[in-house]
Scaffold this active site. Structure first.
Site, PDB file in Angstrom:
ATOM      1  N   VAL A  90       0.907  -1.150   0.000  1.00  0.00           N
ATOM      2  CA  VAL A  90       0.000   0.000   0.000  1.00  0.00           C
ATOM      3  C   VAL A  90       0.943   1.196   0.000  1.00  0.00           C
ATOM      4  O   VAL A  90       1.511   1.541   1.034  1.00  0.00           O
ATOM      5  CB  VAL A  90      -0.948  -0.007   1.215  1.00  0.00           C
ATOM      6  CG1 VAL A  90      -1.823   1.246   1.224  1.00  0.00           C
ATOM      7  CG2 VAL A  90      -1.810  -1.266   1.223  1.00  0.00           C
ATOM      8  N   PRO A  91       1.180   1.774  -1.182  1.00  0.00           N
ATOM      9  CA  PRO A  91       2.337   2.659  -1.385  1.00  0.00           C
ATOM     10  C   PRO A  91       2.187   4.074  -0.823  1.00  0.00           C
ATOM     11  O   PRO A  91       2.156   5.060  -1.557  1.00  0.00           O
ATOM     12  CB  PRO A  91       2.469   2.677  -2.907  1.00  0.00           C
ATOM     13  CG  PRO A  91       1.063   2.505  -3.391  1.00  0.00           C
ATOM     14  CD  PRO A  91       0.414   1.580  -2.408  1.00  0.00           C
ATOM     15  N   CYS A  92       2.171   4.179   0.493  1.00  0.00           N
ATOM     16  CA  CYS A  92       2.098   5.492   1.126  1.00  0.00           C
ATOM     17  C   CYS A  92       3.352   6.324   0.838  1.00  0.00           C
ATOM     18  O   CYS A  92       3.321   7.547   0.965  1.00  0.00           O
ATOM     19  CB  CYS A  92       1.835   5.357   2.616  1.00  0.00           C
ATOM     20  SG  CYS A  92       2.963   4.287   3.500  1.00  0.00           S
ATOM     21  N   HIS A  93       4.429   5.668   0.413  1.00  0.00           N
ATOM     22  CA  HIS A  93       5.654   6.404   0.080  1.00  0.00           C
ATOM     23  C   HIS A  93       5.478   7.277  -1.163  1.00  0.00           C
ATOM     24  O   HIS A  93       6.265   8.174  -1.401  1.00  0.00           O
ATOM     25  CB  HIS A  93       6.828   5.438  -0.120  1.00  0.00           C
ATOM     26  CG  HIS A  93       6.651   4.472  -1.242  1.00  0.00           C
ATOM     27  ND1 HIS A  93       5.943   3.287  -1.089  1.00  0.00           N
ATOM     28  CD2 HIS A  93       7.079   4.500  -2.531  1.00  0.00           C
ATOM     29  CE1 HIS A  93       5.955   2.626  -2.243  1.00  0.00           C
ATOM     30  NE2 HIS A  93       6.629   3.346  -3.127  1.00  0.00           N
TER      31      HIS A  93
END
Length: 164
Positions: free
Chosen positions: A124-127
Site C-alpha cells: 500500500v504505497p504510502c511512500h
C-alpha cells in the site's frame, strides 16, 4: 479468526516484518530493532507469496502487487488506503491531491494521518505521497527509505537515478 503468522525479510532497506493469515496479508513494517518475536514455521502460502512479491519488487521485476490485504482502520482510513493503492508505480501525488480524491480538499491533515497509519508498507504505497511543494515529508519508515523507494521506482519506470 484465522491465525496470524509472522516472518521476516531482509530487504535492501533493512528488515521487514511480514504478517498474514491463510487469507490475507495484514502487515509489512520496517523493523529497525531486532525482532521481539521469532518467525513462525509452517507459513501459509500467501505469506510466502508476499515475501516473494517483495523480492520481485526490489529486484525491479514487479510493479503491481497481487495480494489480498486486510488492516484494521476506520472507514475513512480504509478509503485512503484504497486511494493509495491506486497511485501508479513510479508516480507521486501530494497530500492535498489525495484529500481532493477523498472528496474534501480541507481534509489534508486527516488524509496524512490515515496515510501514516498504513501498516502495509510498500504494497500500500504510502511512500508515493509527497508534499505539495514536492518535498519528501512524513514517512513512518524514515525519509531516507521514502527517497530510496521513489528513486527505485523512478529508475525502473523512467531510467533516471533520482527525481528527488
Amino acid at each position: 479468526m484465522d491465525k496470524t503468522y509472522c516472518t521476516y525479510y531482509q530487504s535492501p532497506l533493512g528488515q521487514l516484518k511480514v504478517t498474514g493469515t491463510h487469507t490475507c496479508i495484514t502487515g509489512v513494517t520496517f523493523q529497525d530493532d531486532p525482532p521481539t518475536e521469532p518467525a513462525d514455521t509452517g507459513l501459509p502460502a500467501l505469506v510466502i507469496g508476499c515475501v516473494e512479491q517483495l523480492i520481485q519488487y526490489f529486484n525491479g521485476d514487479r510493479q503491481v502487487f497481487e495480494l489480498p490485504l486486510e488492516q484494521d482502520g476506520t472507514g475513512f482510513q480504509r478509503d485512503v488506503w484504497t486511494q493509495l493503492s491506486a497511485i501508479p508505480f513510479g508516480r507521486t501525488i501530494s497530500y492535498i491531491q489525495l484529500a481532493i480524491r477523498q472528496g474534501d480538499p480541507k481534509a489534508t491533515r486527516a488524509v496524512a494521518s490515515a496515510n501514516g497509519r498504513n501498516n502495509i508498507a510498500i504494497i500500500v504505497p504510502c511512500h508515493r505521497v509527497i508534499g505539495a511543494n514536492r518535498s519528501l515529508t512524513g514517512y513512518a519508515g524514515g525519509i531516507w527509505r521514502k527517497k530510496w523507494l521513489l528513486d527505485h521506482e523512478a529508475k525502473i519506470s523512467y531510467g533516471v537515478l533520482s527525481l528527488f
